[in-house]
Design a protein around this motif. Structure first.
Motif, PDB file in Angstrom:
ATOM      1  N   ALA B  36       0.842  -1.201   0.000  1.00 46.19           N
ATOM      2  CA  ALA B  36       0.000   0.000   0.000  1.00 46.19           C
ATOM      3  C   ALA B  36       0.876   1.250   0.000  1.00 46.19           C
ATOM      4  O   ALA B  36       2.004   1.224   0.464  1.00 46.19           O
ATOM      5  CB  ALA B  36      -0.910   0.004   1.220  1.00 46.19           C
ATOM      6  N   PRO B  38       2.024   4.953   1.286  1.00 43.99           N
ATOM      7  CA  PRO B  38       2.061   5.473   2.649  1.00 43.99           C
ATOM      8  C   PRO B  38       0.760   6.181   3.024  1.00 43.99           C
ATOM      9  O   PRO B  38       0.217   6.961   2.237  1.00 43.99           O
ATOM     10  CB  PRO B  38       3.222   6.476   2.630  1.00 43.99           C
ATOM     11  CG  PRO B  38       4.111   6.019   1.527  1.00 43.99           C
ATOM     12  CD  PRO B  38       3.205   5.379   0.505  1.00 43.99           C
ATOM     13  N   ASN B  39       0.270   5.866   4.205  1.00 43.05           N
ATOM     14  CA  ASN B  39      -0.906   6.513   4.799  1.00 43.05           C
ATOM     15  C   ASN B  39      -2.208   6.298   4.025  1.00 43.05           C
ATOM     16  O   ASN B  39      -3.205   6.969   4.275  1.00 43.05           O
ATOM     17  CB  ASN B  39      -0.656   8.015   4.975  1.00 43.05           C
ATOM     18  CG  ASN B  39       0.418   8.256   6.021  1.00 43.05           C
ATOM     19  OD1 ASN B  39       0.348   7.694   7.101  1.00 43.05           O
ATOM     20  ND2 ASN B  39       1.412   9.061   5.688  1.00 43.05           N
ATOM     21  N   GLU B  40      -2.198   5.334   3.129  1.00 44.72           N
ATOM     22  CA  GLU B  40      -3.387   5.039   2.348  1.00 44.72           C
ATOM     23  C   GLU B  40      -4.444   4.339   3.217  1.00 44.72           C
ATOM     24  O   GLU B  40      -5.644   4.474   2.993  1.00 44.72           O
ATOM     25  CB  GLU B  40      -2.981   4.121   1.190  1.00 44.72           C
ATOM     26  CG  GLU B  40      -3.902   4.125   0.022  1.00 44.72           C
ATOM     27  CD  GLU B  40      -3.364   3.263  -1.115  1.00 44.72           C
ATOM     28  OE1 GLU B  40      -3.765   3.524  -2.253  1.00 44.72           O
ATOM     29  OE2 GLU B  40      -2.563   2.339  -0.875  1.00 44.72           O
ATOM     30  N   LEU B  41      -3.962   3.575   4.191  1.00 42.71           N
ATOM     31  CA  LEU B  41      -4.872   2.769   5.005  1.00 42.71           C
ATOM     32  C   LEU B  41      -5.050   3.407   6.380  1.00 42.71           C
ATOM     33  O   LEU B  41      -4.655   2.858   7.398  1.00 42.71           O
ATOM     34  CB  LEU B  41      -4.305   1.349   5.156  1.00 42.71           C
ATOM     35  CG  LEU B  41      -3.818   0.695   3.865  1.00 42.71           C
ATOM     36  CD1 LEU B  41      -3.170  -0.658   4.144  1.00 42.71           C
ATOM     37  CD2 LEU B  41      -4.981   0.515   2.888  1.00 42.71           C
ATOM     38  N   THR B  42      -5.615   4.600   6.381  1.00 36.98           N
ATOM     39  CA  THR B  42      -5.795   5.306   7.656  1.00 36.98           C
ATOM     40  C   THR B  42      -7.187   5.911   7.732  1.00 36.98           C
ATOM     41  O   THR B  42      -7.860   6.078   6.709  1.00 36.98           O
ATOM     42  CB  THR B  42      -4.765   6.447   7.799  1.00 36.98           C
ATOM     43  OG1 THR B  42      -4.872   7.313   6.659  1.00 36.98           O
ATOM     44  CG2 THR B  42      -3.351   5.919   7.887  1.00 36.98           C
ATOM     45  N   CYS B  43      -7.596   6.216   8.952  1.00 38.66           N
ATOM     46  CA  CYS B  43      -8.893   6.847   9.178  1.00 38.66           C
ATOM     47  C   CYS B  43      -8.785   7.690  10.448  1.00 38.66           C
ATOM     48  O   CYS B  43      -7.772   7.630  11.128  1.00 38.66           O
ATOM     49  CB  CYS B  43      -9.992   5.788   9.309  1.00 38.66           C
ATOM     50  SG  CYS B  43      -9.950   4.922  10.887  1.00 38.66           S
ATOM     51  N   LEU B  47      -5.569   7.544  13.050  1.00 38.76           N
ATOM     52  CA  LEU B  47      -4.768   8.771  12.988  1.00 38.76           C
ATOM     53  C   LEU B  47      -4.847   9.533  14.306  1.00 38.76           C
ATOM     54  O   LEU B  47      -4.157  10.521  14.510  1.00 38.76           O
ATOM     55  CB  LEU B  47      -5.263   9.681  11.858  1.00 38.76           C
ATOM     56  CG  LEU B  47      -4.952   9.226  10.437  1.00 38.76           C
ATOM     57  CD1 LEU B  47      -5.700  10.091   9.436  1.00 38.76           C
ATOM     58  CD2 LEU B  47      -3.465   9.261  10.168  1.00 38.76           C
ATOM     59  N   PRO B  89       6.950  10.211  17.188  1.00 37.92           N
ATOM     60  CA  PRO B  89       6.246  10.599  15.954  1.00 37.92           C
ATOM     61  C   PRO B  89       5.442   9.479  15.293  1.00 37.92           C
ATOM     62  O   PRO B  89       4.565   9.754  14.481  1.00 37.92           O
ATOM     63  CB  PRO B  89       7.379  11.049  15.023  1.00 37.92           C
ATOM     64  CG  PRO B  89       8.508  11.367  15.923  1.00 37.92           C
ATOM     65  CD  PRO B  89       8.374  10.473  17.111  1.00 37.92           C
ATOM     66  N   LEU B 139       8.439   4.412  10.877  1.00 38.33           N
ATOM     67  CA  LEU B 139       9.299   5.575  10.648  1.00 38.33           C
ATOM     68  C   LEU B 139      10.425   5.171   9.722  1.00 38.33           C
ATOM     69  O   LEU B 139      11.028   4.125   9.910  1.00 38.33           O
ATOM     70  CB  LEU B 139       9.924   6.014  11.978  1.00 38.33           C
ATOM     71  CG  LEU B 139       9.133   6.946  12.875  1.00 38.33           C
ATOM     72  CD1 LEU B 139       9.859   7.095  14.200  1.00 38.33           C
ATOM     73  CD2 LEU B 139       8.970   8.306  12.215  1.00 38.33           C
ATOM     74  N   LEU B 149      10.334  10.152   7.919  1.00 38.93           N
ATOM     75  CA  LEU B 149       9.034  10.025   7.274  1.00 38.93           C
ATOM     76  C   LEU B 149       8.143   9.085   8.075  1.00 38.93           C
ATOM     77  O   LEU B 149       8.586   8.039   8.537  1.00 38.93           O
ATOM     78  CB  LEU B 149       9.204   9.496   5.842  1.00 38.93           C
ATOM     79  CG  LEU B 149       9.987  10.414   4.901  1.00 38.93           C
ATOM     80  CD1 LEU B 149      10.245   9.712   3.568  1.00 38.93           C
ATOM     81  CD2 LEU B 149       9.224  11.722   4.678  1.00 38.93           C
ATOM     82  N   VAL B 150       6.889   9.478   8.232  1.00 36.18           N
ATOM     83  CA  VAL B 150       5.951   8.677   9.013  1.00 36.18           C
ATOM     84  C   VAL B 150       4.879   8.095   8.095  1.00 36.18           C
ATOM     85  O   VAL B 150       4.250   8.819   7.343  1.00 36.18           O
ATOM     86  CB  VAL B 150       5.257   9.541  10.096  1.00 36.18           C
ATOM     87  CG1 VAL B 150       4.422   8.639  11.008  1.00 36.18           C
ATOM     88  CG2 VAL B 150       6.268  10.342  10.894  1.00 36.18           C
ATOM     89  N   ASP B 151       4.727   6.781   8.192  1.00 37.94           N
ATOM     90  CA  ASP B 151       3.665   6.090   7.467  1.00 37.94           C
ATOM     91  C   ASP B 151       2.793   5.390   8.508  1.00 37.94           C
ATOM     92  O   ASP B 151       3.278   4.554   9.266  1.00 37.94           O
ATOM     93  CB  ASP B 151       4.299   5.074   6.504  1.00 37.94           C
ATOM     94  CG  ASP B 151       3.256   4.179   5.845  1.00 37.94           C
ATOM     95  OD1 ASP B 151       2.047   4.463   5.990  1.00 37.94           O
ATOM     96  OD2 ASP B 151       3.653   3.190   5.193  1.00 37.94           O
ATOM     97  N   LEU B 152       1.524   5.742   8.546  1.00 35.20           N
ATOM     98  CA  LEU B 152       0.651   5.222   9.603  1.00 35.20           C
ATOM     99  C   LEU B 152      -0.218   4.045   9.147  1.00 35.20           C
ATOM    100  O   LEU B 152      -1.183   3.688   9.816  1.00 35.20           O
ATOM    101  CB  LEU B 152      -0.210   6.363  10.163  1.00 35.20           C
ATOM    102  CG  LEU B 152       0.622   7.478  10.828  1.00 35.20           C
ATOM    103  CD1 LEU B 152      -0.247   8.674  11.173  1.00 35.20           C
ATOM    104  CD2 LEU B 152       1.336   6.964  12.067  1.00 35.20           C
TER     105      LEU B 152
END
Ligand SMILES: [Zn+2]
Lengths: 95, 498
Positions: B36, B38-43, B47, B89, B139, B149-152
């Motif tokens: 995926a 980065p950060n595509e699978l967040t809500c 978050l 972070p 991270l 860089l942060v990917d959640l």
């Protein structure tokens, strides 16, 4: 309840906040004031009342394991800086 | 080194197991972050946006209880989630939802067998607790950059954290424990448990004491032992370091350390820990849990035969060696495959009647020929070969032809490979490709020729060099394309040369 200087500095450190001397003094005053409300609560007689963190009476409120959120193109937050979808933050290095 | 004998190592592990649920722990975002963006699978929930409401994943809770049951843990009447506060972070909420004083699994015991000094020994390792929590984000630190860089996508992935008692006594034992735990998680079907992909992460506590001493020494915590090799080498390096300190009359500082692979040593990470003051408090957004109301009986019934039991059964029932049983029981799929193969080997017109014999032949095929194909296709596991349903019978049929003496491993090898790759009918193909049965006179002729072709080794053997005959045996095997029995050939060569 009186909060001393060291307590404010410790909480600031744990929260990764840089406080100036003035900030520390101000927070010491403000936090102490906030905790005075807790002192008020402490006056209530709770003998025989079991401690709880919940008041709704609900148990086992669970959701079925299914994907319902769609993939998003954009972050729903105002990140100060991004890079290829990632959020840019001040450098943190492990080890 | 000799340190191991002067001191006894006392090791406990903390393992995070990433659960392979479809959605995340507290929101319904996709939990499969592989590939995926980065950060595509967040809500808003993962978050950590204000006002978002976390709702625990029923399957994750059930799996945690399942794992706890398999580890022999007591299941509590009441459980709850708590907030663990810290700032980093990769943790958007400023706290992690975890479990503090009411984990899903109470004390338990994990049992496994391992071979030590050629003997199989049963180990019983105490399990302190098992609890459920959410993972943080990822991270990354671009080379040379002053930012991270942060990917959640991974933030909110369910993790089962398993903590052991300090019952492990050596790096090898710790590594073994982890391997057995991984196998258990795979049997339960709750995690892919791939250490390379970070599905299984281990930290270790380690201290030394004099043998016979009851009191524990000062321990250090070794962080991020993220491969089986790291676990073994990192612990060995730390034992050596502590041994040197104690030998020199110095004391061990209680601290967090990391393993530096290049230097093969552990290094202090003191700067990282600060005071671990997490200020846990009950998660107000999630009502309490009563695990026993979630159908424990059904969960118990759904438990598979545990790996340690399957392996013991493979050894006692099928007469396999511990290392064979080990390979053949790697996953439940493997077990099923083996038993279907065995059934195929023990039926049909040239069926094998002796179960041990059948089991041995299947083992040979699965991990001789099967492994070769795996290597060729760069696969990690036998099951990745993606067998059509009929394939256990292929192995079983192969085992029959091996047992009947019509094939040897070397003649069987290429034919089986073709059957597998071209999806051929095993029985018909093996029948058609049967190697010419060598008559005694044919074999005699071939051996004579091989001796004539290799006069020097022949002379050397006559002069007393036992090994020299191998050259001739090799030549015979080559000439017969592996159809001859190497041991029989060796005997014949010996007879002819003496
Ligand atoms: Zn989410």
């Amino acid at each position: 309840m009186e909060i001393d200087r060291q307590a404010v500095e410790k909480v600031a450190r744990l929260a990764r906040l840089a406080l100036s001397d003035d900030d520390v003094a101000a927070n010491q005053r403000q936090l102490s004031k906030i905790l005075e409300y807790i002192d008020q609560l402490n006056e209530v007689d709770t003998k025989g009342v079991p401690p709880t963190a919940q008041v709704t009476g609900t148990v086992n409120a669970l959701a079925d394991d299914e994907v319902r959120n769609e993939r998003r193109d954009e972050l729903p937050i105002d990140a100060p800086a991004t890079d290829g979808g990632s959020i840019k933050v001040k450098g943190v290095f492990d080890g | 080194m000799s340190g191991a004998s002067r001191y006894e190592a006392v090791i406990g592990l903390e393992i995070h197991v990433q659960l392979r649920t479809k959605s995340k722990m507290f929101c319904r975002c996709d939990n499969q972050a592989d590939g995926a963006k980065p950060n595509e699978l967040t809500c808003p929930v993962c978050l950590g946006l204000p006002g978002a409401l976390p709702v625990p994943n029923r399957t994750a809770v059930e799996w945690a209880i399942k794992a706890a049951l398999a580890l022999g843990c007591a299941i509590p009447d009441e459980s709850k989630f708590d907030r663990k506060q810290y700032f980093y972070p990769d943790l958007p909420k400023g706290y992690q939802i975890s479990q503090y004083d009411q984990p899903f699994g109470g004390p338990g015991t994990f049992e496994f067998d391992m071979v030590e000094d050629g003997k199989t020994v049963t180990k019983q390792i105490g399990i302190t607790r098992l609890h459920l929590e959410e993972d943080a984000g990822k991270l990354t630190h671009p080379k040379g950059a002053d930012y991270s860089l942060v990917d959640l996508n991974r933030a909110g992935t369910p993790l089962a954290e398993i903590v052991t008692e300090p019952d492990l006594r050596s790096p090898a034992e710790a590594k073994r424990f982890l391997q057995e735990l991984r196998r258990l998680m795979r049997y339960l079907g709750i995690s892919d448990a791939d250490m390379e992909k970070g599905h299984l992460r281990a930290d270790a506590n380690i201290s030394l004491r004099k043998p016979g001493e009851k009191k524990l020494g000062t321990k250090t915590e070794l962080k991020n032992l993220n491969s089986f090799r790291f676990v073994e080498r990192g612990l060995a390096a730390e034992i050596e370091r502590q041994t040197e300190l104690l030998d020199a009359g110095k004391s061990v500082d209680q601290e967090t350390r990391g393993f530096d692979e290049d230097g093969n040593r552990t290094v202090s990470q003191r700067g990282k820990e600060e005071a671990h003051d997490y200020r846990y408090f009950p998660e107000p957004d999630i009502p309490p849990l009563e695990p026993k109301a979630l159908g424990i009986k059904k969960l118990v019934k759904g438990l598979p035969e545990l790996p340690v039991e399957v392996k013991r059964r493979f050894i006692t029932e099928y007469g396999l060696q511990p290392d064979q049983a080990e390979l053949l029981t790697d996953s439940l799929d493997d077990v099923e495959y083996f038993e279907a193969s065995l059934k195929a080997a023990m039926s049909g017109k040239n069926k094998i009647n002796d179960r041990t014999k059948a089991a041995q032949n299947i083992s040979k095929i699965a991990y001789g020929i099967g492994r070769q194909i795996m290597t060729k296709k760069m696969l990690n596991s036998f099951m990745e070969l993606d067998w059509p349903g009929s394939y256990p019978s292929v192995t079983g049929v192969g085992a029959r032809y091996l047992a009947s003496g019509e094939y040897t491993m070397s003649t069987l090898n290429p034919v089986m490979e073709r059957i597998w790759e071209e999806d051929l009918d095993p029985e018909k193909t093996l029948e058609k490709e049967k190697p010419q049965k060598l008559g005694q006179s044919d074999l005699d002729k071939i051996i004579d020729q091989a001796i004539a072709d290799n006069p020097k080794p022949a002379a050397d053997f006559k002069a007393g060099n036992e090994n020299a005959k191998q050259v001739i045996v090799g030549a015979v095997m080559k000439a017969t394309k592996g159809a001859a029995n190497a041991r029989e050939v060796a005997q014949l060569v010996e007879k002819k040369l003496s």
